[in-house]
Enzyme design. Structure first.
Site, short mmCIF file in Angstrom:
data_model
loop_
_atom_site.label_atom_id
_atom_site.label_comp_id
_atom_site.label_asym_id
_atom_site.label_seq_id
_atom_site.Cartn_x
_atom_site.Cartn_y
_atom_site.Cartn_z
N ASN A 33 42.80 75.64 -12.46
CA ASN A 33 43.80 76.16 -12.21
C ASN A 33 44.42 76.17 -11.45
O ASN A 33 44.46 77.02 -10.41
CB ASN A 33 43.01 77.54 -13.39
N LYS B 158 47.14 76.47 -11.25
CA LYS B 158 48.45 78.00 -11.13
C LYS B 158 49.55 77.38 -10.98
O LYS B 158 50.39 75.89 -11.17
CB LYS B 158 48.51 79.32 -10.52
N HIS C 171 45.88 83.25 -20.76
CA HIS C 171 45.21 83.06 -18.92
C HIS C 171 45.73 85.16 -18.93
O HIS C 171 47.11 85.45 -18.81
CB HIS C 171 45.90 82.58 -18.14
N GLU D 88 47.20 86.48 -16.51
CA GLU D 88 48.54 86.13 -15.84
C GLU D 88 49.74 86.09 -16.27
O GLU D 88 50.94 86.31 -16.20
CB GLU D 88 48.05 85.34 -14.18
N GLU E 4 37.22 85.92 -18.24
CA GLU E 4 37.60 86.35 -16.90
C GLU E 4 37.61 87.48 -16.54
O GLU E 4 38.73 88.09 -17.01
CB GLU E 4 39.11 85.23 -16.39
N GLY F 255 41.80 85.90 -8.22
CA GLY F 255 42.62 86.67 -7.37
C GLY F 255 41.94 87.12 -6.78
O GLY F 255 42.47 87.20 -5.13
N SER G 155 37.23 84.30 -8.93
CA SER G 155 36.62 83.66 -8.07
C SER G 155 35.63 83.17 -7.91
O SER G 155 34.77 83.18 -6.64
CB SER G 155 36.61 85.75 -6.70
N GLY H 199 40.43 78.96 -9.67
CA GLY H 199 41.76 78.81 -9.87
C GLY H 199 42.07 78.63 -7.85
O GLY H 199 41.59 77.15 -7.36
P1 PGA Z 1 40.97 82.54 -8.90
O1 PGA Z 1 41.60 82.52 -10.92
O2 PGA Z 1 39.89 80.90 -9.15
O3 PGA Z 1 41.71 82.30 -8.20
O4 PGA Z 1 39.83 83.49 -9.46
C1 PGA Z 1 40.70 81.94 -11.38
C2 PGA Z 1 41.15 81.88 -13.11
O5 PGA Z 1 43.05 82.95 -12.98
O6 PGA Z 1 41.57 81.27 -13.64
#
Ligand code: PGA
Length: 254
Positions: free
Chosen positions: A9, A11, A95, A97, A167, A173, A212, A233
């Site tokens: 992803n 982003k 997601h 976010e 998630e 993140g 993460s 991510g």
């Molecule tokens: P991250 O994000 O690996 O940076 O924690 C994962 C995601 O948002 O899918």
């Protein structure tokens, strides 16, 4: 047996030159690792580039969101058909976010899941609890509420057309991934819930973990029986790191 799936992803990151370097690096890195499946979800303007570089390769590509409407006065939105026109196989929906900024309600995500599958896309449905909900022991309650919202739209059999990704918001993140044991417990709980409704769907649906994920924790996650893959991510912004995760997925399937 369910195959492992690694999804990047990306982003709102990248540029034409840096994307090209990443995609070509991934193709080179997975050459001898064909036991798992791979996909890269890019910002919409870069779909043409993903298609140009990845077409005919073992790496699929997809969008990070889409409208639940086919066309019309929805400024700034992208329809399912537009994604398929650029060869997308996958689309991330729900997601955190996007949920957190109020763009996506449970109901709208359910509708989106349905129209994505009708368009021939595989939606990657993200569900997960916030830190406050986790600390209050509400993980099961929240994830089931989010999953049931989709099942009530499409029926349990409709899940067959997509992928589920757990998630936890507190792991996204933050650099603080859930332990492989926690991921396994939640994924097995979710699969158990689906199994009560339809054993065949539960057996076949791919359920991923995201939050993460790095090269360092990937192999342990892949060793868990219910972890069918990962959504990556930040680590997908580093080609070597992402390739190492892909290699760990393939190795886990040998
Ligand atoms: P991250 O994000 O690996 O940076 O924690 C994962 C995601 O948002 O899918």
């Amino acid at each position: 047996m369910r195959r492992k799936l690694v999804v990047a992803n990306r982003k709102m990151n990248g540029s034409l030159p840096s994307n090209a370097a990443f995609l070509e690096g991934v193709l080179a890195g997975i050459l001898d690792y064909h036991h798992a499946d791979y996909a890269v979800c890019v910002p919409h303007p870069y779909l043409f580039q993903a298609e140009a570089i990845l077409k005919g390769s073992p790496v699929a590509w997809g969008g990070q969101n889409m409208s639940r409407f086919a066309s019309g006065a929805y400024t700034g939105s992208v329809s399912p058909r537009m994604l398929t026109e650029f060869g997308c196989q996958y689309v991330i929906i729900g997601h955190s976010e996007r949920r957190q900024r109020g763009h996506d309600t449970d109901h709208a995500i359910g509708e989106r899941f349905e129209v994505a599958t009708q368009a021939g896309l595989k939606p990657i449905l993200c569900i997960g609890e916030t830190l406050a909900e986790y600390e209050e022991g509400m993980t099961d309650l929240v994830t089931i509420r989010q999953l049931n919202a989709v099942i009530s739209e499409i029926g349990v059999k409709g899940l067959a057309g997509g992928v589920l990704s757990y998630e936890p918001v507190w792991a996204i993140g933050t650099g603080k991934a859930a332990s492989a044991e926690h991921a396994q417990n939640v994924l097995s709980f979710l699969r158990g819930h689906i199994e009560m409704l339809d054993a065949e769907i539960a057996k076949n649906i791919q359920i991923l973990y995201g939050g993460s994920v790095k090269a360092e924790n990937a192999a342990k996650l892949f060793s868990m029986s219910d972890v069918d893959g990962v959504l990556v991510g930040a680590a997908s912004l580093n080609t070597d790191e992402f390739v190492a995760i892909c290699q760990a997925a393939s190795n886990a399937c040998v």
